[in-house]
Design a protein around this motif. Structure first.
Motif, short mmCIF file in Angstrom:
data_model
loop_
_atom_site.label_atom_id
_atom_site.label_comp_id
_atom_site.label_asym_id
_atom_site.label_seq_id
_atom_site.Cartn_x
_atom_site.Cartn_y
_atom_site.Cartn_z
N MET A 1 -38.91 94.77 -56.67
CA MET A 1 -39.56 94.17 -55.50
C MET A 1 -41.08 94.20 -55.66
SD MET A 1 -37.55 92.76 -53.39
CE MET A 1 -38.66 92.53 -52.02
N GLN A 2 -41.62 95.29 -56.20
CA GLN A 2 -43.06 95.37 -56.42
C GLN A 2 -43.51 94.35 -57.46
OE1 GLN A 2 -44.70 99.31 -57.01
NE2 GLN A 2 -43.19 100.19 -55.62
N VAL A 3 -42.73 94.18 -58.51
CA VAL A 3 -43.05 93.20 -59.54
C VAL A 3 -43.04 91.79 -58.96
CG1 VAL A 3 -42.22 92.13 -61.69
CG2 VAL A 3 -42.27 94.62 -61.47
N LEU A 4 -42.13 91.53 -58.04
CA LEU A 4 -42.01 90.20 -57.46
C LEU A 4 -43.00 89.92 -56.34
CD1 LEU A 4 -38.13 89.90 -57.33
CD2 LEU A 4 -39.68 88.79 -58.94
N THR A 5 -43.58 90.96 -55.73
CA THR A 5 -44.42 90.75 -54.56
C THR A 5 -45.88 91.16 -54.72
OG1 THR A 5 -43.77 92.88 -53.62
CG2 THR A 5 -42.47 90.94 -52.98
N GLN A 6 -46.22 91.89 -55.77
CA GLN A 6 -47.60 92.35 -55.95
C GLN A 6 -48.25 91.64 -57.12
OE1 GLN A 6 -47.75 96.62 -56.24
NE2 GLN A 6 -46.61 96.90 -54.34
N ALA A 7 -49.57 91.56 -57.10
CA ALA A 7 -50.30 90.89 -58.18
C ALA A 7 -50.33 91.73 -59.45
CB ALA A 7 -51.72 90.58 -57.73
N THR A 8 -50.40 93.05 -59.30
CA THR A 8 -50.40 93.94 -60.45
C THR A 8 -49.58 95.18 -60.13
OG1 THR A 8 -52.38 95.18 -59.78
CG2 THR A 8 -52.74 93.23 -61.17
N VAL A 9 -49.13 95.87 -61.18
CA VAL A 9 -48.45 97.16 -61.04
C VAL A 9 -49.01 98.10 -62.10
CG1 VAL A 9 -46.32 96.22 -60.07
CG2 VAL A 9 -46.53 96.44 -62.54
N ASP A 10 -48.73 99.39 -61.93
CA ASP A 10 -49.22 100.33 -62.94
C ASP A 10 -48.35 100.28 -64.19
OD1 ASP A 10 -47.00 102.19 -62.63
OD2 ASP A 10 -48.00 103.01 -60.88
N VAL A 11 -48.86 100.85 -65.25
CA VAL A 11 -48.21 100.78 -66.56
C VAL A 11 -46.85 101.48 -66.53
CG1 VAL A 11 -48.41 101.39 -69.02
CG2 VAL A 11 -50.43 100.57 -67.75
N ALA A 12 -46.75 102.60 -65.84
CA ALA A 12 -45.48 103.34 -65.78
C ALA A 12 -44.39 102.51 -65.12
CB ALA A 12 -45.68 104.66 -65.05
N LEU A 13 -44.72 101.82 -64.02
CA LEU A 13 -43.74 100.97 -63.35
C LEU A 13 -43.34 99.81 -64.25
CD1 LEU A 13 -43.55 99.98 -59.70
CD2 LEU A 13 -43.32 98.23 -61.43
N ALA A 14 -44.30 99.23 -64.94
CA ALA A 14 -43.98 98.14 -65.88
C ALA A 14 -42.99 98.64 -66.93
CB ALA A 14 -45.26 97.61 -66.54
N GLY A 15 -43.22 99.83 -67.42
CA GLY A 15 -42.29 100.41 -68.39
C GLY A 15 -40.90 100.59 -67.83
N ARG A 16 -40.82 101.08 -66.60
CA ARG A 16 -39.50 101.28 -65.98
C ARG A 16 -38.73 99.98 -65.88
NH1 ARG A 16 -42.36 104.65 -62.43
NH2 ARG A 16 -42.18 103.17 -60.69
N VAL A 17 -39.38 98.90 -65.42
CA VAL A 17 -38.64 97.64 -65.29
C VAL A 17 -38.30 97.03 -66.64
CG1 VAL A 17 -39.51 97.17 -62.97
CG2 VAL A 17 -40.66 96.17 -64.94
N LEU A 18 -39.07 97.40 -67.67
CA LEU A 18 -38.76 96.93 -69.02
C LEU A 18 -37.74 97.82 -69.72
CD1 LEU A 18 -42.36 95.95 -70.17
CD2 LEU A 18 -40.47 94.38 -69.74
N GLY A 19 -37.40 98.93 -69.09
CA GLY A 19 -36.38 99.82 -69.64
C GLY A 19 -36.90 100.77 -70.70
N ILE A 20 -38.20 101.09 -70.64
CA ILE A 20 -38.78 102.05 -71.58
C ILE A 20 -39.45 103.16 -70.80
CG2 ILE A 20 -39.07 100.35 -73.43
CD1 ILE A 20 -42.03 100.15 -72.70
N GLY A 21 -39.67 104.28 -71.46
CA GLY A 21 -40.29 105.42 -70.81
C GLY A 21 -41.79 105.25 -70.62
N LYS A 22 -42.36 106.19 -69.87
CA LYS A 22 -43.78 106.14 -69.54
C LYS A 22 -44.65 106.18 -70.80
CE LYS A 22 -47.17 108.76 -66.85
NZ LYS A 22 -47.34 109.91 -65.94
N ASN A 23 -44.38 107.09 -71.70
CA ASN A 23 -45.19 107.21 -72.92
C ASN A 23 -45.08 105.96 -73.78
OD1 ASN A 23 -46.13 109.74 -72.18
ND2 ASN A 23 -44.51 110.82 -73.30
N ALA A 24 -43.87 105.43 -73.89
CA ALA A 24 -43.67 104.20 -74.67
C ALA A 24 -44.41 103.03 -74.02
CB ALA A 24 -42.19 103.89 -74.80
N ALA A 25 -44.43 103.01 -72.69
CA ALA A 25 -45.14 101.93 -71.98
C ALA A 25 -46.63 102.00 -72.27
CB ALA A 25 -44.87 102.03 -70.49
N TYR A 26 -47.20 103.20 -72.24
CA TYR A 26 -48.63 103.33 -72.53
C TYR A 26 -48.94 102.98 -73.98
CZ TYR A 26 -49.93 105.03 -67.95
OH TYR A 26 -50.17 105.11 -66.61
N ARG A 27 -48.05 103.34 -74.90
CA ARG A 27 -48.25 102.95 -76.31
C ARG A 27 -48.17 101.44 -76.46
NH1 ARG A 27 -44.97 107.48 -77.24
NH2 ARG A 27 -43.17 106.15 -77.57
#
Length: 78
Positions: free
Chosen positions: A6-32
Motif C-alpha cells: 500500500m505504501q509503494v502504491l500510494t507514496q512518492a518514495t519509500v525507504d530502502v528497507a521497505l523497498a527491499g521487503r517488497v522485492l523479497g530481499i533483506g535489509k542489508n541486500a537492499a542497501y547493497r
C-alpha cells in the motif's frame, strides 16, 4: 493488501528497507543493491529514498495507478 505494498502504491518514495521487503530481499541486500545502482534512489535530507514509480516498474505494477480504499469514491478528473 499488505501495508508495505500500500505504501509503494500510494507514496512518492519509500525507504530502502521497505523497498527491499517488497522485492523479497533483506535489509542489508537492499542497501547493497542501492549502492550498486540496482535499486534506484535519491538522497533527501541525508537519507536515501526509493522513488515508488521506479519500484512499481521493477515489480511489474502500473506506474501511476493508486488503489482505492473500498467505499471511497474515485477522484474527479477535470
Amino acid at each position: 493488501m499488505s501495508k508495505d505494498i500500500m505504501q509503494v502504491l500510494t507514496q512518492a518514495t519509500v525507504d530502502v528497507a521497505l523497498a527491499g521487503r517488497v522485492l523479497g530481499i533483506g535489509k542489508n541486500a537492499a542497501y547493497r543493491a542501492r549502492e550498486a545502482g540496482e535499486i534506484p534512489s535519491i538522497k533527501v535530507g541525508g537519507r536515501y529514498r526509493v522513488p515508488t514509480s521506479k519500484l512499481r516498474e521493477m515489480l511489474g505494477l502500473p506506474a501511476h495507478e493508486a488503489p482505492r480504499e473500498p467505499g471511497l469514491t474515485p477522484p474527479i478528473v477535470a
